[in-house]
Scaffold this active site. Structure first.
Site, PDB file in Angstrom:
ATOM      1  CG  ASP A  97     -26.008  18.052   4.327  1.00  0.00           C
ATOM      2  OD1 ASP A  97     -26.890  18.933   4.417  1.00  0.00           O
ATOM      3  OD2 ASP A  97     -26.255  16.837   4.286  1.00  0.00           O
ATOM      4  CG  ASP A 197     -31.022  19.466   6.829  1.00  0.00           C
ATOM      5  OD1 ASP A 197     -31.184  18.339   6.357  1.00  0.00           O
ATOM      6  OD2 ASP A 197     -31.366  19.787   7.991  1.00  0.00           O
ATOM      7  CD  GLU A 250     -34.086  16.970   3.683  1.00  0.00           C
ATOM      8  OE1 GLU A 250     -34.264  15.795   4.009  1.00  0.00           O
ATOM      9  OE2 GLU A 250     -33.738  17.846   4.492  1.00  0.00           O
ATOM     10  CG  HIS A 324     -28.751  10.840   5.499  1.00  0.00           C
ATOM     11  ND1 HIS A 324     -29.023  11.568   4.353  1.00  0.00           N
ATOM     12  CD2 HIS A 324     -29.093  11.648   6.532  1.00  0.00           C
ATOM     13  CE1 HIS A 324     -29.508  12.746   4.695  1.00  0.00           C
ATOM     14  NE2 HIS A 324     -29.557  12.828   6.009  1.00  0.00           N
ATOM     15  CG  ASP A 325     -32.858  11.564   6.518  1.00  0.00           C
ATOM     16  OD1 ASP A 325     -32.099  11.375   7.490  1.00  0.00           O
ATOM     17  OD2 ASP A 325     -33.026  12.677   5.984  1.00  0.00           O
TER      18      ASP A 325
HETATM   19  O1  TEU Z   1     -34.149  15.546   7.118  1.00  0.00           O
HETATM   20  C1  TEU Z   1     -35.393  16.151   7.147  1.00  0.00           C
HETATM   21  C2  TEU Z   1     -36.513  15.275   7.402  1.00  0.00           C
HETATM   22  O2  TEU Z   1     -37.571  15.794   7.654  1.00  0.00           O
HETATM   23  C3  TEU Z   1     -36.350  13.786   7.299  1.00  0.00           C
HETATM   24  O3  TEU Z   1     -35.736  13.226   8.374  1.00  0.00           O
HETATM   25  C4  TEU Z   1     -37.694  13.226   7.127  1.00  0.00           C
HETATM   26  O4  TEU Z   1     -38.236  13.005   8.392  1.00  0.00           O
HETATM   27  C5  TEU Z   1     -37.632  11.957   6.367  1.00  0.00           C
HETATM   28  O5  TEU Z   1     -37.039  12.193   5.164  1.00  0.00           O
HETATM   29  C6  TEU Z   1     -39.039  11.435   6.222  1.00  0.00           C
HETATM   30  O6  TEU Z   1     -39.436  11.176   4.959  1.00  0.00           O
HETATM   31  C7  TEU Z   1     -33.012  16.328   7.239  1.00  0.00           C
HETATM   32  C8  TEU Z   1     -31.804  15.430   7.304  1.00  0.00           C
HETATM   33  O7  TEU Z   1     -31.674  14.738   6.092  1.00  0.00           O
HETATM   34  C9  TEU Z   1     -31.932  14.541   8.495  1.00  0.00           C
HETATM   35  O8  TEU Z   1     -30.906  13.592   8.574  1.00  0.00           O
HETATM   36  C10 TEU Z   1     -31.947  15.417   9.717  1.00  0.00           C
HETATM   37  O9  TEU Z   1     -32.195  14.657  10.865  1.00  0.00           O
HETATM   38  C11 TEU Z   1     -33.005  16.513   9.624  1.00  0.00           C
HETATM   39  O10 TEU Z   1     -33.031  17.165   8.371  1.00  0.00           O
HETATM   40  C12 TEU Z   1     -32.753  17.586  10.656  1.00  0.00           C
HETATM   41  O11 TEU Z   1     -31.627  18.326  10.310  1.00  0.00           O
END
Ligand code: TEU
Length: 549
Positions: A97, A197, A250, A324-325
Site C-alpha cells: 500500500d 492510496d 484508490e 478496511h474503511d
Molecule cells: O481512504 C481514503 C478515504 O477517503 C476513505 O477513508 C473514505 O473516507 C471512505 O472510503 C469513505 O467512503 C484512504 C485509506 O483507505 C484510509 O484508511 C486512510 O485513512 C485515508 O486514505 C488516508 O490515508
C-alpha cells in the site's frame, strides 16, 4: 503491461487485525506468515497488505514516517521479506500500500521543513493566511478545517485527512522522484502489486482556491488536471517496468470518465481503480454520518453504469463490497442475522461474476459482520470519534450519535479476524486492540468444517480462473428496471453467463430467456435452484446460468 489481472482475485489483509503472533493484542507480519497456508487455501492470486511501515499510528499506518522500514509493532524487514517469499512459494503475489498523497508529520521531511529548511518546505503545501483567514475553505475528510498552523510561522499546511497527515506537493520534482524511489525499493524486494492510496488527490493545482458558495469543496482538489501526467511518470519510472505488475488506484469521489482514463491500458497509468459510489447508497443526501436504509435502485444503477461505462471506455474496475474503511456489506445490504449465509453468498456472486477484478477483504469469506458494540468506548478510529463528537455537538442525542457511528465506523471492518470461538477469537493470546464479537457463531474453524460461505467464495475464485467468460466477457444488463433483482449477462463468443441476484429478503420474480432454460447452473446459494421462464428467487437467492451452445 498485460491484462494478466483480469482472471485474478486479490485478498486484502489488514495486518493489525489478521493474526497476532507475539501476544500483544496487535496483529503483525509474523502472524500473517503463520497464516499463509490459510491464505493459500482460498486460491487467491495476490494479497494486498494495508500499510505496515513506520508510523505513529494516528491513522493506523496511513500516516507514514518512514516508507523504507517496517513498523516495529508490525515486525522487521526480515519478516516482510519472509512473508513475500512464503506467499511466493504458493504462487501468491503481494500488493503493498503506497500512501503518496501525504506523509506523517513525524516524517523526516516534515520535521526538516518545520525546522526551517526551504528544500523540505517545498515538498508540502504551505500557504499564507491572508487577513487571518485560512488559505481556502476546504474541510478535512476526518472533520474540521483542512489547514493547520505550520509551526509558529503564521503559515498553514494542507492536510486533507488528519492534521498529522500533511499533503505532499507533487509539483515538486523531488516529491515525484521520491515516490518512484519508494515503489522501486519495494519492487527490488519482489513486490509486483501496488495499491495507491487516494491517488486522485495528488493533482491539485499550484494555485489553490476556495470552493464557491454551494459547491462541494472536494471538486477543488479531486481528479485535478495533473493526476494523469504524475501517474504516467510514476508508471514509467517504477512499476511500469515490470511486465507483470498489478496496480490499483484508490479514487476518492471520482467519475467514470476519469476512471476510464486512469485504467485504460493505452494511457499507461494504472491497471484498475476503486471507486466508492456504490458504497454511498446508504448516505443521507451524501452525508456519510447518517443512518438510512440502502437505496437498492440506486445501487443497481451505479453498478450497471460503472460496468457499462468502464467497458465502453476500455477501463477496468476493482470490484469490492468491503475494505478496511467500510462497514461490513452484510450489515448494509444483506441480513447480518437469520439470512446471513444467503445474503453473504448473494453479495459475493454479484461482485465476483462482474467485469473487473474482485477483492475479498479478510473475514468476508466467512461472513463476518459489524461488531455488536454497545458503547462508544469500544470504538478507536479517529474518524469515528471525531464524527461522534461532531454529531453530539450538532444536537443529536448521545444514543442517536452512537447508532450512526455504529452503522458507519471504519472500526466495523477492522475487528480482529475470527479464527475460532475462543475468548480472543483465536486472534491473540492477549486482549485484542479492538474487540471481536460473535466469534462463537462466526469463525474460520466453524466455517471450514460446516460453513457454506467459505466454499462458495472458493468456488467463485476458481471459476474466475477457469472461465474466460468471467475474466474477459462483455457485460450487459438484464431486467434493469426490476425493483429487487440485480441481473446481468457476461458474453464471450458463444458463451453466455446470466447472473441473477435477489437483493432483498422478499421473493422476487424475474424472467429468464428461453435459451438459458436448459443451461448449466454454475452458481447457486439455495439447495434446489429452480430456473424457469419466470423464476421466483427466494430471499437473497442468487443463480448463475451458463451455456456455450
Ligand atoms: O481512504 C481514503 C478515504 O477517503 C476513505 O477513508 C473514505 O473516507 C471512505 O472510503 C469513505 O467512503 C484512504 C485509506 O483507505 C484510509 O484508511 C486512510 O485513512 C485515508 O486514505 C488516508 O490515508
Amino acid at each position: 503491461m498485460t491484462s494478466s489481472f483480469r482472471n485474478k482475485v486479490i485478498y486484502q489483509i489488514y495486518p493489525k487485525s489478521f493474526f497476532d503472533s507475539d501476544g500483544d493484542g496487535v496483529g503483525d507480519l509474523r502472524g500473517a506468515i503463520e497464516k499463509v497456508p490459510y491464505i493459500a487455501s482460498l486460491g487467491v492470486d495476490m494479497v494486498w497488505f494495508n500499510p505496515f511501515f513506520v508510523s505513529p499510528g494516528r491513522d493506523n499506518g496511513y500516516d507514514i514516517a518512514n516508507y523504507y522500514e517496517v513498523d516495529p509493532a508490525m515486525g522487521t524487514m526480515a519478516d516482510a521479506e519472509e512473508l513475500i517469499d512464503a506467499l511466493a512459494q504458493h504462487n501468491i503475489g503481494v500488493m503493498f500500500d503506497m500512501v503518496l498523497n501525504h506523509t506523517s508529520t513525524d516524517h523526516e521531511w516534515f520535521q526538516r521543513a518545520l525546522a526551517g529548511e526551504r528544500e523540505y518546505q517545498d515538498c508540502y503545501i504551505i500557504r499564507d493566511a491572508p487577513q487571518g483567514e485560512l488559505p481556502t475553505n476546504w474541510v478535512s475528510k476526518f472533520g474540521g478545517p483542512a489547514w493547520a498552523p505550520f509551526g509558529d510561522t503564521g503559515k498553514y499546511y494542507l492536510h486533507l485527512f488528519d492534521p498529522t497527515q500533511a499533503d505532499l506537493n507533487w509539483h515538486n520534482p523531488k516529491v515525484r522522484e521520491e515516490a518512484a524511489n519508494i515503489v522501486n525499493f519495494w519492487r527490488e524486494k519482489g513486490v509486483k502489486g501496488f495499491r495507491f492510496d487516494v491517488i486522485n488527490l495528488i493533482g491539485k493545482e499550484p494555485e489553490l482556491e476556495s470552493a464557491p458558495a454551494g459547491v462541494d469543496d472536494r471538486v477543488m482538489y479531486t481528479d485535478g488536471v495533473h493526476v494523469d501526467r504524475f501517474l504516467q511518470e510514476l508508471n514509467r519510472r517504477s512499476f511500469g517496468q515490470d511486465e507483470d505488475s498489478v496496480t490499483v488506484g484508490e479514487m476518492s469521489s471520482t467519475s467514470i470518465e476519469r476512471c476510464v482514463a486512469y485504467s485504460k491500458p493505452d494511457n499507461h497509468e494504472l491497471d484498475m481503480v476503486f471507486n466508492f459510489h456504490h458504497l454511498k447508497v446508504d448516505y443521507d443526501h451524501g452525508q456519510k454520518w447518517s443512518k438510512v436504509p440502502a437505496d437498492l435502485r440506486q445501487l443497481k444503477t451505479i453498478l450497471n453504469d460503472w460496468a457499462l461505462g468502464m467497458q465502453d471506455g476500455g477501463g477496468w474496475n476493482a470490484l469490492f463490497w468491503n475494505n478496511h474503511d467500510q462497514p461490513r456489506a452484510i450489515d448494509r445490504f444483506g441480513d447480518a442475522g437469520e439470512l446471513r449465509v444467503e445474503s453473504a453468498t448473494m453479495l459475493a456472486s454479484v461482485i465476483h461474476l462482474l467485469r473487473g477484478t474482485p477483492f475479498v477483504y479478510q473475514g468476508e469469506e466467512i461472513g463476518m459482520t459489524d461488531p455488536r458494540y454497545t458503547s462508544i468506548d469500544d470504538y478507536v478510529d479517529v474518524e469515528a470519534l471525531n464524527a461522534y463528537h461532531a454529531l453530539v455537538q450538532a444536537g443529536h442525542s448521545e444514543q442517536r450519535a452512537f447508532e450512526i457511528v455504529h452503522s458507519k465506523a471504519r472500526d466495523n471492518s477492522r475487528t480482529p479476524m475470527q479464527w475460532d470461538a475462543s475468548e480472543h477469537a483465536g486472534f491473540s493470546s492477549a486482549t485484542p486492540w479492538l474487540k471481536p464479537t460473535r466469534q462463537d457463531e462466526i469463525n474460520v474453524e466453524r466455517e471450514q468444517s460446516e460453513g457454506k460461505i467459505l466454499p462458495f467464495y472458493k468456488r467463485l475464485i476458481e471459476l474466475r480462473h477457469e472461465m474466460p467468460v468471467i475474466a474477459e466477457g462483455n457485460y450487459a444488463p438484464h431486467a434493469l428496471e426490476h425493483e429487487q433483482v440485480f441481473a446481468y449477462w457476461r458474453l464471450l463468443g458463444q458463451e453466455r453467463l446470466l447472473v441473477l441476484a435477489n437483493l432483498t429478503d422478499k421473493p422476487a420474480e424475474v424472467s429468464v430467456p428461453e435459451e438459458m432454460l436448459g443451461a448449466e447452473i454454475l452458481v447457486h446459494n439455495y439447495e434446489d435452484p429452480k430456473p424457469a421462464a419466470s423464476t421466483t428467487l427466494r430471499a437473497y437467492e442468487t443463480i448463475a446460468l451458463y451455456t456455450s451452445k
